[in-house]
Scaffold this motif. Structure first.
Motif, PDB file in Angstrom:
ATOM      1  N   TYR A  19       8.014   7.129  -3.790  1.00  0.00           N
ATOM      2  CA  TYR A  19       6.852   6.606  -3.058  1.00  0.00           C
ATOM      3  C   TYR A  19       7.385   6.053  -1.754  1.00  0.00           C
ATOM      4  CZ  TYR A  19       3.282   3.389  -1.422  1.00  0.00           C
ATOM      5  OH  TYR A  19       2.372   2.715  -0.629  1.00  0.00           O
ATOM      6  N   VAL A  23       7.706   0.271   4.753  1.00  0.00           N
ATOM      7  CA  VAL A  23       9.042  -0.240   5.073  1.00  0.00           C
ATOM      8  C   VAL A  23      10.081   0.206   4.042  1.00  0.00           C
ATOM      9  CG1 VAL A  23      10.434  -2.354   5.268  1.00  0.00           C
ATOM     10  CG2 VAL A  23       8.195  -2.211   6.390  1.00  0.00           C
ATOM     11  N   ARG A  24       9.691   0.270   2.772  1.00  0.00           N
ATOM     12  CA  ARG A  24      10.659   0.589   1.729  1.00  0.00           C
ATOM     13  C   ARG A  24      10.357   1.910   1.053  1.00  0.00           C
ATOM     14  NH1 ARG A  24       9.796  -4.932  -0.903  1.00  0.00           N
ATOM     15  NH2 ARG A  24       7.909  -4.637   0.329  1.00  0.00           N
ATOM     16  N   ASN A  26      10.689   3.967  -2.406  1.00  0.00           N
ATOM     17  CA  ASN A  26      10.723   3.579  -3.810  1.00  0.00           C
ATOM     18  C   ASN A  26      10.904   4.812  -4.686  1.00  0.00           C
ATOM     19  OD1 ASN A  26       9.322   0.600  -3.581  1.00  0.00           O
ATOM     20  ND2 ASN A  26       8.500   2.047  -2.088  1.00  0.00           N
ATOM     21  N   ARG A  34      12.745   0.768 -11.239  1.00  0.00           N
ATOM     22  CA  ARG A  34      12.301   1.208  -9.919  1.00  0.00           C
ATOM     23  C   ARG A  34      13.379   0.861  -8.905  1.00  0.00           C
ATOM     24  NH1 ARG A  34       6.900   2.081  -7.834  1.00  0.00           N
ATOM     25  NH2 ARG A  34       6.621   1.624  -5.617  1.00  0.00           N
ATOM     26  N   ILE A  36      14.284   0.294  -5.137  1.00  0.00           N
ATOM     27  CA  ILE A  36      13.575  -0.031  -3.892  1.00  0.00           C
ATOM     28  C   ILE A  36      14.600  -0.134  -2.768  1.00  0.00           C
ATOM     29  CG2 ILE A  36      12.015  -1.637  -2.740  1.00  0.00           C
ATOM     30  CD1 ILE A  36      11.041  -2.553  -5.486  1.00  0.00           C
ATOM     31  N   THR A  90      12.640  -3.925 -12.574  1.00  0.00           N
ATOM     32  CA  THR A  90      11.776  -3.418 -13.633  1.00  0.00           C
ATOM     33  C   THR A  90      10.501  -2.899 -12.981  1.00  0.00           C
ATOM     34  OG1 THR A  90      12.566  -5.254 -14.965  1.00  0.00           O
ATOM     35  CG2 THR A  90      10.643  -4.055 -15.793  1.00  0.00           C
ATOM     36  N   ILE A  94       1.607  -3.391 -10.662  1.00  0.00           N
ATOM     37  CA  ILE A  94       1.372  -4.400  -9.634  1.00  0.00           C
ATOM     38  C   ILE A  94      -0.092  -4.839  -9.692  1.00  0.00           C
ATOM     39  CG2 ILE A  94       1.361  -4.829  -7.141  1.00  0.00           C
ATOM     40  CD1 ILE A  94       4.181  -4.610  -8.279  1.00  0.00           C
ATOM     41  N   LYS A 149      -5.164  -5.906  -2.659  1.00  0.00           N
ATOM     42  CA  LYS A 149      -4.010  -5.099  -2.315  1.00  0.00           C
ATOM     43  C   LYS A 149      -4.483  -3.674  -2.118  1.00  0.00           C
ATOM     44  CE  LYS A 149       0.519  -3.434  -3.624  1.00  0.00           C
ATOM     45  NZ  LYS A 149       1.010  -3.215  -2.260  1.00  0.00           N
ATOM     46  N   ALA A 150      -4.434  -3.247  -0.858  1.00  0.00           N
ATOM     47  CA  ALA A 150      -4.883  -1.894  -0.541  1.00  0.00           C
ATOM     48  C   ALA A 150      -3.729  -0.946  -0.812  1.00  0.00           C
ATOM     49  CB  ALA A 150      -5.318  -1.823   0.911  1.00  0.00           C
ATOM     50  N   PHE A 151      -3.791  -0.219  -1.921  1.00  0.00           N
ATOM     51  CA  PHE A 151      -2.727   0.729  -2.222  1.00  0.00           C
ATOM     52  C   PHE A 151      -2.833   1.903  -1.249  1.00  0.00           C
ATOM     53  CE2 PHE A 151      -3.198  -1.682  -6.139  1.00  0.00           C
ATOM     54  CZ  PHE A 151      -1.887  -1.946  -6.464  1.00  0.00           C
ATOM     55  N   ASP A 152      -1.682   2.499  -0.931  1.00  0.00           N
ATOM     56  CA  ASP A 152      -1.625   3.669  -0.049  1.00  0.00           C
ATOM     57  C   ASP A 152      -2.234   3.445   1.328  1.00  0.00           C
ATOM     58  OD1 ASP A 152      -0.153   5.397  -1.717  1.00  0.00           O
ATOM     59  OD2 ASP A 152      -1.951   5.718  -2.935  1.00  0.00           O
ATOM     60  N   GLY A 153      -1.853   2.324   1.938  1.00  0.00           N
ATOM     61  CA  GLY A 153      -2.121   2.163   3.365  1.00  0.00           C
ATOM     62  C   GLY A 153      -3.521   1.736   3.768  1.00  0.00           C
ATOM     63  N   GLU A 206       3.675 -10.703  -4.350  1.00  0.00           N
ATOM     64  CA  GLU A 206       3.067  -9.687  -5.213  1.00  0.00           C
ATOM     65  C   GLU A 206       3.607  -9.913  -6.613  1.00  0.00           C
ATOM     66  OE1 GLU A 206       3.156  -5.591  -3.871  1.00  0.00           O
ATOM     67  OE2 GLU A 206       2.961  -6.239  -1.779  1.00  0.00           O
ATOM     68  N   ALA A 218       7.283  -9.627  -8.179  1.00  0.00           N
ATOM     69  CA  ALA A 218       7.776  -8.309  -7.756  1.00  0.00           C
ATOM     70  C   ALA A 218       8.045  -8.303  -6.252  1.00  0.00           C
ATOM     71  CB  ALA A 218       6.749  -7.234  -8.118  1.00  0.00           C
ATOM     72  N   ASP A 219       8.287  -7.109  -5.736  1.00  0.00           N
ATOM     73  CA  ASP A 219       8.348  -6.868  -4.294  1.00  0.00           C
ATOM     74  C   ASP A 219       9.447  -7.706  -3.639  1.00  0.00           C
ATOM     75  OD1 ASP A 219       6.788  -5.055  -2.601  1.00  0.00           O
ATOM     76  OD2 ASP A 219       6.377  -6.840  -1.421  1.00  0.00           O
TER      77      ASP A 219
END
Ligand SMILES: Nc1ncnc2c1ncn2[C@@H]1O[C@H](COP(=O)(O)OP(=O)(O)OP(=O)(O)O)[C@@H](O)[C@H]1O
Ligand SMILES: [Mg+2]
Length: 317
Positions: A19, A23-24, A26, A34, A36, A90, A94, A149-153, A206, A218-219
């Motif tokens: 993914y 910035v990162r 994954n 995972r 990162i 781990t 999210i 949290k808007a996944f995928d931009g 997050e 996380a994150d």
């Protein structure tokens, strides 16, 4: 940019489940871990503006410092650090809410409380702010201003606690637990920052859940990308004058870009080398100020990507 030692991308075809974040990069391993990789990309205005030397290493190592400083407060996703730019954690589910915590009336984006306050809003995020607060004023106590949290931009939208429960984004129990964790993490962050002459003005967390339903941090945590830091000694005078306290953030690049175009509509011109090098210095200064440690750039390997590939070879499937 080719003359600089940077990591603009981290595509590693031998790793599964890629993914590509802003910035990162994954990678999800079949065993539930995972990988990162923090690249050197700097993102603003919903786009990538440039690659900043050592930014990925700074972010990973700053987060590492804070994960270690806060491990007694709440469990985090960290398993190992196979490379200065890489954390292996781990893989979590999210939670669909970003937990923003703010200690001051600050910010420039549309979801920041200063922007709303200046536009005359007093009720926001399910709370009411008093009249008469001034720019960058310390709030009576830190507040949580969650966003979706808007996944995928996608775009983040402000939420209140009531919205979160009504929309079923979190259970009441989850909301209670992440709120308590976030405020405790923020208090620790502010206290440690103060010892180093810094003010942690606001930040974003997050959280995710593991297979057993535990809530895990996380994150990244308290990095220059996820947080606003001010230099404490500059605060009083700046506040009195109504100007912004000195900080380390993306403002050099942002300011250069906004002075030249509308970044949401136009093609952004190439950022000049001196602006990129200055920004690199700002990130390194931030690392050193926050952690109190000298930054040691990892210059091993032909390129940053070659080094990371070598360090991640044991994870290839
Ligand atoms: N332990 C974890 N398990 C699963 N996902 C994680 C974990 N830690 C972080 N993430 C997710 O990995 C991604 C990190 O990459 P990055 O922050 O660059 O992406 P991003 O562009 O911000 O993506 P997004 O828009 O989804 O946040 C984020 O989507 C983040 O939510
Ligand atoms: Mg992110």
């Amino acid at each position: 940019m080719s003359m600089l030692r940077t990591l603009p991308d981290a595509f590693i075809p031998e790793l599964p489940g890629r993914y590509n974040g802003k910035v990162r990069e994954n990678y999800d391993l079949p065993d539930g871990r995972r990988i990162i990789i923090a690249t050197d990309r700097i993102s603003a205005f919903d786009r990538v503006l440039a690659a900043i030397p050592f930014k990925g290493q700074v972010l990973t190592q700053t987060a590492r410092y804070w994960f270690e400083q806060t491990a007694d407060i709440c469990p985090n996703h960290v398993l190992e650090y196979p490379d200065p730019n890489v954390v292996v954690g781990t893989r979590l589910d999210i939670l669909p809410v970003e937990i923003v915590v703010r200690g001051y009336l600050a910010g420039t984006t549309s979801t920041s409380i200063l922007t709303k306050y200046r536009a005359g809003e007093r009720s926001m995020y399910g709370m009411r702010l008093p009249d008469g607060l001034r720019d960058n004023e310390r709030l009576p106590q830190p507040v949580i201003t969650p966003t979706s949290k808007a996944f995928d931009g996608g775009h983040d939208e402000p939420l209140s606690a009531a919205d979160i429960l009504e929309q079923g984004l979190l259970t009441a129990d989850q909301w209670e637990r992440v709120s308590a964790h976030a405020l405790a993490l923020f208090a620790r962050g502010q206290a440690r920052a103060a010892e180093r002459g810094l003010i942690l003005a606001d930040t974003k967390y997050e959280f995710g859940t593991d297979a057993a339903g535990n809530i895990i941090l996380a994150d990244e945590i308290h990095t220059p990308d996820s947080s606003r830091y001010w230099i404490a000694s500059s605060y009083e005078e700046a506040f009195e004058k109504g100007s912004r306290p000195a900080s380390f953030d993306k403002d050099v690049v942002r300011a250069w870009v906004t002075a030249r175009c509308d970044p949401y509509r136009d093609t952004v011109p190439e950022i000049p080398l001196d602006v990129i090098e200055h920004t690199s210095r700002v990130y390194i200064d931030a690392y050193e100020a926050i952690t109190g440690e000298a930054f040691v750039p990892d210059l091993t390997g032909e390129t940053v990507l070659a080094r990371i590939r070598a360090n991640l070879a044991p994870y290839f499937t």
